[in-house]
Design an enzyme around this catalytic site. Structure first.
Site, short mmCIF file in Angstrom:
data_model
loop_
_atom_site.label_atom_id
_atom_site.label_comp_id
_atom_site.label_asym_id
_atom_site.label_seq_id
_atom_site.Cartn_x
_atom_site.Cartn_y
_atom_site.Cartn_z
N ASP A 263 0.87 -1.16 0.00
CA ASP A 263 0.00 0.00 0.00
C ASP A 263 0.92 1.22 0.00
O ASP A 263 2.11 1.11 0.31
CB ASP A 263 -0.93 -0.02 1.22
CG ASP A 263 -2.13 0.90 1.00
OD1 ASP A 263 -3.15 0.72 1.68
OD2 ASP A 263 -2.05 1.79 0.12
C1 GLC Z 1 -4.24 4.45 -0.17
C2 GLC Z 1 -5.11 3.25 0.05
C3 GLC Z 1 -5.09 2.27 -1.09
C4 GLC Z 1 -4.86 3.03 -2.38
C5 GLC Z 1 -3.46 3.60 -2.32
C6 GLC Z 1 -3.13 4.45 -3.56
O1 GLC Z 1 -3.69 4.91 1.01
O2 GLC Z 1 -4.98 2.54 1.27
O3 GLC Z 1 -6.33 1.56 -1.09
O4 GLC Z 1 -5.01 2.17 -3.50
O5 GLC Z 1 -3.23 4.37 -1.16
O6 GLC Z 1 -3.92 5.60 -3.57
#
Ligand code: GLC
Length: 729
Positions: A263
């Protein structure tokens, strides 16, 4: 033909042959593993490491020298996020990236219709493909554990079987577009409070029976090409580089051959990232200054520090090559796949898919003969509520979208009613715009105005619920109350004192308290319906479409009836370091069944129709099930009403005697069936040993214990239509 020409021809063929033989990785007709090995052995160690981490906010490096393109990721589960600046979260403000916003995944789950999931996956995959993204950061399948979780709207409810059946077609259809579905957030991301590092303490049975199944289905049945690690920890290790989850379970047990993506900001350690299964690192804030305004990619954990370990011989190349193989496999399945489709973006077809999903997902919770509204009789309609006009495709966190358009509930109602009745609107309650902190306001004047207006109306549509502001349905934090915000409860109570015909429409991704439920004739859960949400809601309110949605989660009367809130702070939101899932496998309806005295306000699987259905002749093709056999249950379902409708027939299984505690019953099958008035169909559901099994955490295996079972056919977790005993031998 002269010798010279023949020679040139032969030389030409040989050189093509030589080159072709040499450039196996470019040959789309070669087996993918041969292409992977061929590309791998051509890459330098620097090129390999460069592939493992971001080079911009949403992209990672390919191998330009070899003609291998960069990898481009995009949010999110409900539509293709607008283009971001190279190294910022800010919008690039392109003029051609306004997408179709599909309904939130809770709405998709509420359709209980895998065909809708397939349509949804196909459409969002086409939009991602057209925007030249080869990794879609979605769908999310974390289980709904508390109605306070800010991100439940991005997930598929409380039951692992329902979420498993719905995620598989979504993934399969996305990937047919040459786009990798990146199923998230693996695993145990069931709250936003302390999401960055809360250590989830959960027993193995709950992990395997409740929290992992939807991910397992996405991988082993859906064939997902990517998985996103969650921010939180499990067993003290961050999920983005977690030995047990990523190596032992995902890659070794489930044989996942795809890519584990972190993430954004979920990576915290080079050594763990190298050895515990992380393949691509995104969004790391190595400057330690917080959310990365400018990321120094060389400082990423899988960047220079890893390269240095490799060059100094402190780590071997085995892990590196495995990571690169997985990324190359994804490349040859997406950007360098044979016959790559072209996709399509912002189309009418996609908008209509969104509308269809919304229409099939809206849940009619209660209806005392007021819906559908008959425009022959009803001539004065009052619409009340901020959610009648509020844009819901913005806000909510990373799933926010720049929608091509969004039909609000009021717009949908006005368009549908046209000149058949008078429609007035009052806001009724003040809710700050997205991103603006709530301040103390005196809402009495707005309530008074709404009550006055309600006196004149034949029907009042109260359209409220939650929104995508912080501490509501929004990533990054959880709700602080189970009740509706902005004093909506009081407004509803005041409206019904002057007008008995108040239809309450809740727009949310979570359950909410409904202290007024016995004072209003009708309640609908309309979810976040996306681009066509307002039109879908109007179709239901005025009866163009017969509602067929069923709740994907339980709506408790009060928060304390929810298992995550039935213990102490450690059970939710945790003590600042860890959160303990004390309820174990007894989540959602499993808890209500276990406690017996806890009756839900509206049960898992509940949803009314404008027609009625009758179940008869529930039977099985056998009553003794021998090892390796299946058993088929059948039930006659008849539409006993005056209009066409769809019913979701649900099969729950109860293990009457087990050596370990089990829930009273668990969903193990469902079929959505369309019936014309008077029509009757035989619905069949076949199950096998797998559906009778529980996870034995001592032997780490799924076990179906011989003995007595009970099959329960139902229209919801509490609306039982028939029971049958059978025995597993
Ligand atoms: C965010 C989320 C994830 C998302 C990523 C990119 O913090 O937790 O679901 O796809 O970052 O934006």
């Amino acid at each position: 033909m002269s010798i010279r020409y023949i020679l040139v021809f032969v030389l030409g063929v040989c050189s093509i042959g030589l080159f072709a033989q040499k450039a196996v990785y470019l040959d789309v007709y070669k087996p993918i593993e041969e292409r992977v090995e061929d590309a791998l052995q051509r890459m330098t160690i620097e090129e390999k490491v460069a592939m493992l981490h971001a080079q911009s906010k949403f992209s990672s490096a390919g191998v330009p020298r070899l003609g291998i393109p960069d990898n481009w990721a995009t949010d999110g589960p409900h539509g293709i996020r607008s283009e971001a600046l190279w190294d910022e979260w800010d919008d690039a403000k392109w003029t051609n990236d306004s997408c179709i916003a599909f309904p939130a995944l809770t709405c998709l789950a509420a359709t209980w219709n895998p065909q809708m999931a397939a349509l949804y996956g196909k459409s969002i995959g086409e939009e991602a493909r057209y925007r030249n993204k080869n990794i879609l950061l979605g769908p999310g399948v974390n289980m709904y554990r508390t109605p306070l979780n800010g991100r439940n709207f991005e997930y598929m409810g409380e039951d692992p079987f329902l979420a498993s059946r719905m995620v598989v077609p979504y993934v399969q259809e996305v990937q047919k577009n040459g786009v990798a579905a990146c199923v998230k957030h693996f695993a145990l991301n069931n709250q936003e409070v302390q999401r960055w590092d809360v250590d989830v303490v959960v027993d193995n049975r709950a992990l395997h029976e409740i929290y992992l199944p939807a991910f397992k289905a996405a991988v082993t049945e859906g064939g997902a090409w990517a998985i996103m690690g969650a921010y939180n920890k499990y067993k003290g290790q961050h999920c983005c580089h977690n030995q047990y989850l990523l190596n032992d379970i995902l890659k070794n047990e489930w044989k996942f051959d795809g890519v584990v993506v972190s993430d954004w900001g979920g990576t915290h350690d080079t050594w763990e990232s190298v050895h515990n299964g992380l393949d691509m690192e995104f969004g790391t804030w190595t400057d330690g200054l917080g959310a990365g305004a400018s990321n120094a990619y060389a400082n990423y954990f899988l960047s220079d520090s890893y390269l240095q370990l490799l060059k100094e011989g402190k780590v071997g190349q085995e892990e590196l090559n495995d990571k690169v193989r997985r990324i190359l496999r994804m490349v040859f399945r997406t950007t360098m796949v044979k016959k790559r489709p072209f996709g399509s973006f912002g189309t009418v077809e996609h908008a209509l898919v969104g509308r269809k999903v919304a229409e099939e997902g809206i849940v009619l919770l209660q209806n005392r003969n007021i819906l559908p509204v008959d425009l022959v009789k009803v001539k004065k309609i009052l619409v009340v509520g901020d959610n009648a006009v509020r844009r819901m495709t913005i806000g909510g966190g990373s799933s926010a979208l720049k929608a091509k358009y969004e039909v609000s509930p009021l717009q949908g109602i006005l368009k549908r009613v046209a000149d058949l009745a008078e429609v007035n609107y009052v806001v009724g309650y003040e809710a700050p715009p997205y991103g603006v902190k709530e301040t103390k306001v005196d809402r009495a004047p707005l309530r008074k105005q709404a009550v006055e207006a309600a006196k004149e109306a034949d029907v009042v549509f109260f359209i409220g619920g939650l929104n995508k502001n912080g501490n509501q349905d929004c990533e990054g934090d959880d709700r602080r109350s189970y009740h509706l915000p902005y004093e909506q409860d009081q407004l509803i109570e005041e409206l019904v004192t002057v007008n008995p015909n108040v239809v309450v429409v809740i727009i949310s991704g979570n359950a909410v308290a409904m202290p007024w439920v016995n004072k209003v004739p009708a309640v609908l859960e309309a979810w976040y319906g996306g681009t066509e949400g307002g039109n879908a809601l109007a179709s239901i309110l005025f009866g163009d479409v017969n509602p067929s949605g069923k709740l994907p989660f339980t709506i408790p009367v009060k928060l304390e009836d929810c298992p995550a809130h039935a213990f102490d702070e450690r059970t939710y939101p945790g003590d600042g370091k860890s959160v303990v899932y004390s309820e174990s496998i007894f989540t959602g309806y499993r808890w209500a069944d276990k406690l017996k005295k806890v009756k839900p306000l509206f049960a898992f699987g509940h949803g009314l129709s404008y027609t009625t259905f009758q179940y008869d002749n529930f039977r099985a093709n056998k009553r003794i099930l021998n090892d390796g056999q299946t058993i088929t249950f059948s039930v006659k379902v008849k539409n006993t009403g005056l209009r066409e409708g769809k019913e979701v027939v649900q099969l729950y299984i109860s293990d009457k005697k087990s050596s370990l505690p089990r829930p009273v019953k668990e969903l193990k099958g469902f079929v959505k069936v369309a019936l014309k008035p008077g029509e009757e169909k035989d619905v069949t559901i076949t199950i096998g040993k797998e559906e009778l099994s529980y996870f034995n955490d001592v032997n780490h295996e799924w076990v179906a214990e011989p003995g007595k079972f009970e099959a329960i056919i139902a229209a919801s977790a509490i609306e039982i239509k028939g029971k049958l005993d059978f025995e597993l031998r």
